[in-house]
Design an enzyme around this catalytic site. Structure first.
Site, PDB file in Angstrom:
ATOM      1  N   THR A 109      49.917 -71.318  50.810  1.00 42.05           N
ATOM      2  CA  THR A 109      49.287 -71.649  49.524  1.00 42.05           C
ATOM      3  C   THR A 109      49.808 -70.671  48.480  1.00 42.05           C
ATOM      4  O   THR A 109      49.626 -69.456  48.616  1.00 42.05           O
ATOM      5  CB  THR A 109      47.754 -71.538  49.644  1.00 42.05           C
ATOM      6  OG1 THR A 109      47.346 -72.416  50.696  1.00 42.05           O
ATOM      7  CG2 THR A 109      47.057 -71.920  48.355  1.00 42.05           C
ATOM      8  N   PHE A 140      46.124 -78.767  54.907  1.00 46.17           N
ATOM      9  CA  PHE A 140      44.684 -78.868  54.647  1.00 46.17           C
ATOM     10  C   PHE A 140      43.876 -78.699  55.930  1.00 46.17           C
ATOM     11  O   PHE A 140      42.766 -79.212  56.049  1.00 46.17           O
ATOM     12  CB  PHE A 140      44.379 -80.233  54.001  1.00 46.17           C
ATOM     13  CG  PHE A 140      45.149 -80.474  52.727  1.00 46.17           C
ATOM     14  CD1 PHE A 140      44.739 -79.880  51.545  1.00 46.17           C
ATOM     15  CD2 PHE A 140      46.289 -81.251  52.717  1.00 46.17           C
ATOM     16  CE1 PHE A 140      45.457 -80.078  50.367  1.00 46.17           C
ATOM     17  CE2 PHE A 140      47.023 -81.453  51.557  1.00 46.17           C
ATOM     18  CZ  PHE A 140      46.597 -80.869  50.367  1.00 46.17           C
ATOM     19  N   LEU A 141      44.449 -78.003  56.912  1.00 43.37           N
ATOM     20  CA  LEU A 141      43.766 -77.863  58.202  1.00 43.37           C
ATOM     21  C   LEU A 141      42.600 -76.894  58.089  1.00 43.37           C
ATOM     22  O   LEU A 141      42.699 -75.882  57.412  1.00 43.37           O
ATOM     23  CB  LEU A 141      44.733 -77.360  59.272  1.00 43.37           C
ATOM     24  CG  LEU A 141      46.089 -78.058  59.384  1.00 43.37           C
ATOM     25  CD1 LEU A 141      46.871 -77.510  60.563  1.00 43.37           C
ATOM     26  CD2 LEU A 141      45.917 -79.554  59.501  1.00 43.37           C
ATOM     27  N   GLU A 143      40.035 -74.301  60.098  1.00 43.98           N
ATOM     28  CA  GLU A 143      39.926 -73.541  61.335  1.00 43.98           C
ATOM     29  C   GLU A 143      38.822 -74.184  62.173  1.00 43.98           C
ATOM     30  O   GLU A 143      37.826 -74.662  61.639  1.00 43.98           O
ATOM     31  CB  GLU A 143      39.557 -72.090  61.041  1.00 43.98           C
ATOM     32  CG  GLU A 143      40.727 -71.324  60.502  1.00 43.98           C
ATOM     33  CD  GLU A 143      40.373 -69.872  60.243  1.00 43.98           C
ATOM     34  OE1 GLU A 143      39.628 -69.279  61.037  1.00 43.98           O
ATOM     35  OE2 GLU A 143      40.838 -69.346  59.228  1.00 43.98           O
ATOM     36  N   ASN A 196      40.573 -77.055  47.545  1.00 42.11           N
ATOM     37  CA  ASN A 196      39.719 -75.991  48.082  1.00 42.11           C
ATOM     38  C   ASN A 196      38.654 -75.555  47.071  1.00 42.11           C
ATOM     39  O   ASN A 196      37.520 -75.258  47.440  1.00 42.11           O
ATOM     40  CB  ASN A 196      40.566 -74.799  48.529  1.00 42.11           C
ATOM     41  CG  ASN A 196      41.022 -74.967  49.974  1.00 42.11           C
ATOM     42  OD1 ASN A 196      40.642 -75.918  50.642  1.00 42.11           O
ATOM     43  ND2 ASN A 196      41.846 -74.057  50.457  1.00 42.11           N
ATOM     44  N   GLY A 245      32.709 -68.814  53.484  1.00 45.35           N
ATOM     45  CA  GLY A 245      33.574 -67.663  53.762  1.00 45.35           C
ATOM     46  C   GLY A 245      34.915 -68.152  54.263  1.00 45.35           C
ATOM     47  O   GLY A 245      35.310 -69.280  53.977  1.00 45.35           O
ATOM     48  N   CYS A 248      40.272 -69.053  53.197  1.00 45.57           N
ATOM     49  CA  CYS A 248      40.851 -69.975  52.202  1.00 45.57           C
ATOM     50  C   CYS A 248      39.957 -70.273  51.005  1.00 45.57           C
ATOM     51  O   CYS A 248      40.381 -70.065  49.862  1.00 45.57           O
ATOM     52  CB  CYS A 248      41.234 -71.278  52.886  1.00 45.57           C
ATOM     53  SG  CYS A 248      42.601 -71.055  53.999  1.00 45.57           S
ATOM     54  N   LYS A 251      39.394 -67.299  48.715  1.00 50.59           N
ATOM     55  CA  LYS A 251      40.694 -66.826  48.211  1.00 50.59           C
ATOM     56  C   LYS A 251      41.283 -67.806  47.192  1.00 50.59           C
ATOM     57  O   LYS A 251      41.753 -67.402  46.132  1.00 50.59           O
ATOM     58  CB  LYS A 251      41.645 -66.656  49.400  1.00 50.59           C
ATOM     59  CG  LYS A 251      43.085 -66.398  49.042  1.00 50.59           C
ATOM     60  CD  LYS A 251      43.927 -66.173  50.292  1.00 50.59           C
ATOM     61  CE  LYS A 251      44.442 -67.451  50.897  1.00 50.59           C
ATOM     62  NZ  LYS A 251      45.570 -68.079  50.214  1.00 50.59           N
ATOM     63  N   ARG A 316      37.035 -63.257  58.687  1.00 48.92           N
ATOM     64  CA  ARG A 316      37.509 -62.948  57.336  1.00 48.92           C
ATOM     65  C   ARG A 316      36.548 -63.541  56.299  1.00 48.92           C
ATOM     66  O   ARG A 316      36.214 -64.716  56.361  1.00 48.92           O
ATOM     67  CB  ARG A 316      38.922 -63.491  57.131  1.00 48.92           C
ATOM     68  CG  ARG A 316      39.964 -62.643  57.842  1.00 48.92           C
ATOM     69  CD  ARG A 316      41.325 -63.231  57.690  1.00 48.92           C
ATOM     70  NE  ARG A 316      41.470 -64.458  58.464  1.00 48.92           N
ATOM     71  CZ  ARG A 316      42.552 -65.228  58.433  1.00 48.92           C
ATOM     72  NH1 ARG A 316      43.557 -64.930  57.652  1.00 48.92           N
ATOM     73  NH2 ARG A 316      42.627 -66.310  59.184  1.00 48.92           N
TER      74      ARG A 316
HETATM   75  C1  UDX Z   1      39.231 -74.691  54.359  1.00 50.86           C
HETATM   76  C2  UDX Z   1      39.536 -76.132  53.921  1.00 50.86           C
HETATM   77  O1  UDX Z   1      38.465 -76.969  54.333  1.00 50.86           O
HETATM   78  C3  UDX Z   1      40.849 -76.607  54.511  1.00 50.86           C
HETATM   79  O2  UDX Z   1      41.173 -77.907  54.019  1.00 50.86           O
HETATM   80  C4  UDX Z   1      41.963 -75.625  54.118  1.00 50.86           C
HETATM   81  O3  UDX Z   1      43.198 -75.990  54.714  1.00 50.86           O
HETATM   82  C5  UDX Z   1      41.588 -74.218  54.538  1.00 50.86           C
HETATM   83  O4  UDX Z   1      40.321 -73.873  53.992  1.00 50.86           O
HETATM   84  P1  UDX Z   1      38.332 -73.477  56.543  1.00 50.86           P
HETATM   85  O5  UDX Z   1      38.440 -72.209  55.762  1.00 50.86           O
HETATM   86  O6  UDX Z   1      38.870 -73.506  57.925  1.00 50.86           O
HETATM   87  O7  UDX Z   1      39.057 -74.688  55.762  1.00 50.86           O
HETATM   88  O8  UDX Z   1      36.786 -73.829  56.639  1.00 50.86           O
HETATM   89  P2  UDX Z   1      35.773 -74.936  56.117  1.00 50.86           P
HETATM   90  O9  UDX Z   1      35.355 -75.786  57.251  1.00 50.86           O
HETATM   91  O10 UDX Z   1      36.252 -75.645  54.922  1.00 50.86           O
HETATM   92  O11 UDX Z   1      34.517 -74.006  55.745  1.00 50.86           O
HETATM   93  C6  UDX Z   1      34.636 -72.934  54.817  1.00 50.86           C
HETATM   94  C7  UDX Z   1      33.319 -72.229  54.639  1.00 50.86           C
HETATM   95  O12 UDX Z   1      32.399 -73.070  53.967  1.00 50.86           O
HETATM   96  C8  UDX Z   1      32.626 -71.817  55.937  1.00 50.86           C
HETATM   97  O13 UDX Z   1      32.078 -70.517  55.781  1.00 50.86           O
HETATM   98  C9  UDX Z   1      31.516 -72.832  56.121  1.00 50.86           C
HETATM   99  O14 UDX Z   1      30.423 -72.337  56.834  1.00 50.86           O
HETATM  100  C10 UDX Z   1      31.158 -73.095  54.657  1.00 50.86           C
HETATM  101  N1  UDX Z   1      30.540 -74.415  54.448  1.00 50.86           N
HETATM  102  C11 UDX Z   1      31.258 -75.556  54.683  1.00 50.86           C
HETATM  103  C12 UDX Z   1      29.267 -74.477  53.939  1.00 50.86           C
HETATM  104  O15 UDX Z   1      28.606 -73.448  53.694  1.00 50.86           O
HETATM  105  N2  UDX Z   1      28.720 -75.708  53.689  1.00 50.86           N
HETATM  106  C13 UDX Z   1      29.399 -76.870  53.908  1.00 50.86           C
HETATM  107  O16 UDX Z   1      28.839 -77.951  53.651  1.00 50.86           O
HETATM  108  C14 UDX Z   1      30.709 -76.794  54.426  1.00 50.86           C
END
Ligand code: UDX
Length: 427
Positions: A109, A140-141, A143, A196, A245, A248, A251, A316
Site C-alpha cells: 500500500t 484486500f486480504l 488477516e 480501508n 486495530g 492496515c 495505518k 499490531r
Molecule cells: C483490513 C482490510 O479489511 C483488508 O481488506 C486489507 O487488505 C487489510 O486491512 P485486517 O486488518 O486483516 O484487514 O482486519 P479487519 O478484519 O478488516 O479488521 C480490522 C479491525 O477492525 C479489527 O481490529 C477488528 O476487530 C475491527 N472491526 C472489524 C471492528 O471493530 N468492527 C467490525 O465490524 C469489523
C-alpha cells in the site's frame, strides 16, 4: 506470503525473496512466522510441487521471472507518515539488475502517486537499459481469512498505463469470477486507501452509535441490524467494540489523512473517524472503573484476548494493548489470556501476567474484560466459570455475549451499547 502460496497453487511458478536469511531458511522448512488459517498447507503443497520457492538472491529470482511483485511493508514512521524506505531500497536494488522487458507491480500500500514516481525512475533508466513496465495491484486480504479472501475476491484492481501490464495481470488472475477494475496506477493506489478508510468509518460510526445507545439505554444490536438490513447500507463492518486495530485500517486512515494534509485539505471526516477510534478503549475502561468492586488498586482483572482480531496472533495496534496501558495506570493486576498470542513485547512484561488458560486468568478476578472476539470466548460455560471469579462481572468489549443469558447466569454484564445503563463519564 498468502498471495505467493495461492498463486503457486494456481499453477504459477513463484519465488519469494526476502533479505532475512533466517526467515527464508525457516520458510523453506514450512515453518511460518505467523498464524494464518489454511496457509501452512498451501505453502507445504507449493514447496512439495516446487512451484513455490523461498530465496534470498534478488538477482537470480528476477532473472527467471516475467513479473516482479513488490510486497514490502510500508509502515508509518514516528511522524505518522508512510515510510517508503523499504520500497525504495528494493527499487534501488532492482535498478542494478537487468530488467529489460520485465513487469514490476507494486502490491504494497503506497501513497497516491508513488507508482507514477517509480515509473519515472525506471523511464529515466530506459534509454540505457531497455523498457521496464510498471503497475499497481492493491491487495484486500484480511488477516485471519487471507486464504479464502484470496480465492474469493470481491474485485481485482489493476493500475497500469500499458496494455502489456494489463494483459500480464489479467493472465495472472485468469479464472477469477469477479469484477476486474482496470485503471491508472494513481487511482489504484487511491482505491486501497479509500476502501480501508471507509471500513474504518463504518466501524467508528457503529462505535459512536453504541456510545450514544449507552447514554440512551438502548441496545445497539437491533439498531444496527435494523439499519444494516437496508441493502444500501449492509451489515458488514458495523460491529461496535473497542475500536479497530491491526496493521492496515489505522495505518491507511492515518496515511490518507496525511495525503489530505499535504494538499491542504482538512480531512475533517477522516480525522473524526480516527479520534472516535482512539477514544473507544476509554469507554470500556470507564465501565470497568465504575462497576468494579472498590478498591480498584491491586484488584485482579482478567483480560480475554490480545490479538487485534480473532484467528491471528497479530497484536499490531491491537486495542487490547491500549487497555493494558489504561489498566496499568489504574494499578489493576491484569491477567491476560489469548488462544494465539503467547508472548507480549518486553514493555508489557510488568503490566500483565500471561495466563496459560482461561480459568487461570479468571481465578479471583473482580472483572473479566473481553478484548478480542475469539469464537471460543462466546461458547465458554460462563455459568460455571463465574464461580472462579471474585465477582461475576463481564465487560464485553466486542459484544459477543448476550446480556439476557449472562443475567440468567447471575453475571453482571456490560457490553458496548448493550442497554446496560452505564453512563458515559467523560474522558
Ligand atoms: C483490513 C482490510 O479489511 C483488508 O481488506 C486489507 O487488505 C487489510 O486491512 P485486517 O486488518 O486483516 O484487514 O482486519 P479487519 O478484519 O478488516 O479488521 C480490522 C479491525 O477492525 C479489527 O481490529 C477488528 O476487530 C475491527 N472491526 C472489524 C471492528 O471493530 N468492527 C467490525 O465490524 C469489523
Amino acid at each position: 506470503m498468502t498471495t505467493a502460496a495461492a498463486l503457486a497453487s494456481m499453477g504459477h511458478q513463484v519465488t519469494c525473496i526476502d533479505k532475512d536469511r533466517y526467515r527464508i531458511d525457516t520458510l523453506n522448512k514450512c515453518d511460518l512466522p505467523f498464524y494464518e488459517p489454511g496457509l501452512e498447507s498451501l505453502v507445504r503443497t507449493g514447496l512439495n510441487t516446487g512451484r513455490l520457492q523461498f530465496y534470498y538472491s534478488l538477482e537470480a529470482a528476477v532473472k527467471q521471472s516475467e513479473l516482479i511483485m513488490i510486497c514490502v511493508g510500508t509502515p508509518l514512521n514516528v511522524r505518522g507518515e508512510v515510510d517508503l524506505s523499504a520500497l525504495f531500497l528494493v527499487i534501488k536494488e532492482l535498478r542494478e539488475l537487468d530488467l529489460k522487458d520485465k513487469i514490476i507491480v507494486i502490491k504494497s500500500t503506497v501513497p497516491v502517486g508513488t507508482t507514477a514516481k517509480i515509473a519515472e525512475i525506471f523511464a529515466a533508466d530506459h534509454r540505457e537499459k531497455g523498457p521496464v513496465f510498471i503497475g499497481n495491484n492493491p491487495e484486500f486480504l484480511r488477516e485471519g481469512s487471507a486464504v479464502t479472501d484470496f480465492f474469493q475476491p470481491d474485485r481485482i484492481v489493476i493500475g497500469c498505463r500499458e496494455k502489456r501490464v494489463e494483459e500480464a495481470l489479467k493472465q495472472l488472475y485468469a479464472g477469477f469470477d469477479c469484477p476486474l477494475i482496470v485503471t491508472d496506477p494513481t487511482s489504484a493506489e487511491m482505491i486501497k486507501y479509500a476502501a480501508n478508510s471507509f471500513l474504518a468509518l463504518r466501524i467508528s460510526f457503529a462505535n459512536e452509535l453504541a456510545n450514544l445507545c449507552d447514554l440512551l439505554d438502548i441496545d445497539v444490536k437491533p439498531v444496527l441490524r435494523g439499519m444494516g438490513l437496508d441493502k444500501r447500507i449492509g451489515l458488514n463492518y458495523l460491529q461496535p467494540g473497542i475500536g479497530f486495530g491491526g496493521s492496515c485500517l489505522p495505518k491507511d486512515l492515518t496515511g490518507l489523512i496525511g495525503i489530505c494534509r499535504r494538499h491542504n485539505y482538512p480531512a475533517e471526516l477522516l480525522t473524526a473517524v480516527q479520534s472516535v477510534n482512539e477514544n473507544q478503549p476509554e469507554f470500556l475502561v470507564n465501565k470497568v472503573k465504575r462497576e468494579i468492586r472498590k478498591p480498584l488498586e491491586g484488584s485482579k482483572l482478567a483480560l480475554l484476548g490480545l490479538a487485534f482480531k480473532p484467528n491471528t496472533d497479530d497484536i499490531r495496534s491491537a486495542p487490547a494493548l491500549k487497555l493494558i496501558e489504561y489498566f496499568s495506570v489504574l494499578n489493576l493486576k491484569v491477567w491476560a489470556y489469548d488462544p494465539a498470542v503467547k508472548v507480549l513485547p518486553e514493555e508489557y512484561l510488568e503490566k500483565v501476567v500471561m495466563s496459560e488458560n482461561i480459568p487461570a486468568a479468571l481465578e479471583g478476578a473482580k472483572a473479566a474484560v473481553i478484548a478480542t472476539d475469539w469464537p471460543e470466548f462466546k461458547n465458554l460455560p460462563w455459568n460455571k466459570l463465574k464461580n472462579l471469579m471474585a465477582d461475576p462481572l463481564i465487560v464485553d468489549g466486542r459484544n459477543i455475549l448476550e446480556p439476557e443469558v449472562m443475567g440468567e447466569y447471575g453475571i453482571k454484564y456490560l457490553g458496548m451499547g448493550r442497554k446496560n445503563g452505564v453512563r458515559f463519564c467523560g474522558h
